[in-house]
Design a protein around this motif. Structure first.
Motif, PDB file in Angstrom:
ATOM      1  N   ASN A  13      18.542  -4.272  11.617  1.00  0.00           N
ATOM      2  CA  ASN A  13      18.603  -2.968  11.367  1.00  0.00           C
ATOM      3  C   ASN A  13      17.129  -2.427  11.633  1.00  0.00           C
ATOM      4  O   ASN A  13      16.561  -1.524  10.685  1.00  0.00           O
ATOM      5  CB  ASN A  13      19.017  -2.347  10.063  1.00  0.00           C
ATOM      6  CG  ASN A  13      19.296  -0.845   9.935  1.00  0.00           C
ATOM      7  OD1 ASN A  13      19.274  -0.189  10.858  1.00  0.00           O
ATOM      8  ND2 ASN A  13      19.043  -0.491   8.733  1.00  0.00           N
TER       9      ASN A  13
ATOM     10  N   SER B 243      19.297  -0.193  15.461  1.00  0.00           N
ATOM     11  CA  SER B 243      19.857   0.162  14.105  1.00  0.00           C
ATOM     12  C   SER B 243      21.163  -0.467  13.783  1.00  0.00           C
ATOM     13  O   SER B 243      21.630  -0.755  12.694  1.00  0.00           O
ATOM     14  CB  SER B 243      19.687   1.700  13.921  1.00  0.00           C
ATOM     15  OG  SER B 243      20.624   2.156  14.811  1.00  0.00           O
ATOM     16  N   ARG B 244      22.011  -0.582  14.833  1.00  0.00           N
ATOM     17  CA  ARG B 244      23.211  -1.350  14.516  1.00  0.00           C
ATOM     18  C   ARG B 244      23.399  -2.898  14.238  1.00  0.00           C
ATOM     19  O   ARG B 244      24.386  -3.371  14.314  1.00  0.00           O
ATOM     20  CB  ARG B 244      24.382  -0.801  15.694  1.00  0.00           C
ATOM     21  CG  ARG B 244      24.726   0.702  15.638  1.00  0.00           C
ATOM     22  CD  ARG B 244      25.452   1.118  16.638  1.00  0.00           C
ATOM     23  NE  ARG B 244      24.562   0.997  17.912  1.00  0.00           N
ATOM     24  CZ  ARG B 244      25.182   1.160  18.979  1.00  0.00           C
ATOM     25  NH1 ARG B 244      26.574   1.268  19.474  1.00  0.00           N
ATOM     26  NH2 ARG B 244      24.479   0.955  20.286  1.00  0.00           N
TER      27      ARG B 244
END
Length: 271
Positions: free
Chosen positions: A153, A148-149
């Motif tokens: 994402n 997600s980072r």
């Protein structure tokens, strides 16, 4: 150019800077499609901040001149850099060796793979690596591979998270997807909420993230996965299990090997 000597891999002296391939390319667990390289520059105590900043500035200029989209501070990220006619993504982190008192995650994975090679042989190691690559490709195709980072994402485990996930399950991608499936769906085959799932299912790091010195072991589910990625991973896991059941209706999720061409390693392989 800046008078910073690079140590070779066999030099154990305290002076000199190290350039280390920390990504899956260095471990041989990278996907064969797409090119994503991760490096770490470890500066010795004689290399001051001015030189570090100058090195970073030169790298930023180099990658920009090769058509790359460059961002980041302490970790320099360059996307779509053209090298010898091929587009690649490159992450380079610049750190001081004084900061690196932790057992880093990439070192932990490398040590596990070396243990498999030395204890079980090269054939088993190649089988484990094949399982890792198979799982990464399945997740990538399903749009839930990148964490997600990341820029993408996707809300997946990320490359090193997938490696830890497979290794925890004895090198078997099928076993990893099986446990995910069993945890994500209730007895009526309904998907449980992500907030509930992340409390009962964990993928823990063997080492630590050098930039997150919290003293806590990283859990790739809570740190990398988001609700959207979880749904995609759960559906993928169910698809893999259902396809296996069509082949063998009496499937036992605890012992069944991953669908061909990838075979499950020895059941004693838990590192």
């Amino acid at each position: 150019k800046h008078g910073v000597p690079i140590r070779n891999e066999f030099d154990e002296s305290i002076l000199g800077t190290e350039l280390i391939d920390t990504g899956s390319t260095g471990r041989g667990t990278n996907l064969d499609t797409g090119f994503d390289f991760d490096y770490q520059i470890k500066l010795d105590s004689e290399t001051n901040e001015t030189k570090a900043a100058a090195i970073q500035a030169d790298l930023r200029e180099l990658f920009s001149n090769k058509g790359g989209e460059v961002s980041g501070g302490k970790t320099l990220r360059a996307f779509n850099v053209m090298i010898d006619g091929t587009e690649v993504d490159i992450d380079i982190s610049i750190v001081s060796r004084k900061e690196l008192e932790l057992f880093e995650e990439n070192e932990a994975i490398t040590e596990k793979l070396e243990f498999i090679r030395s204890s079980h042989g090269i054939d088993v190691l190649e089988n484990v690596v094949a399982n890792i690559k198979w799982a990464k490709q399945k997740l990538k195709d399903a749009g839930c591979y990148k964490k997600s980072r990341s820029r993408e994402n996707e809300g997946g485990l990320g490359g090193i998270g997938v490696e830890e996930w497979i290794l925890f399950h004895g090198g078997s991608a099928f076993d990893a997807f099986s446990t995910f499936y069993e945890a994500a769906f209730d007895d009526h085959d309904n998907l449980i909420a992500f907030d509930e799932f992340k409390y009962i299912y964990r993928v823990l790091a063997a080492g630590q993230n050098v930039f997150e010195k919290t003293g806590h072991v990283e859990n790739f589910i809570s740190s990398n996965v988001h609700a959207g990625g979880y749904v995609k991973m759960a559906n993928l896991a169910r698809e893999i299990i259902e396809n296996a059941r069509k082949t063998e209706p009496e499937i036992d999720l605890d012992v069944h090997p991953i669908p061909k061409p990838i075979n499950k390693p020895s059941p004693s392989l838990y590192v």
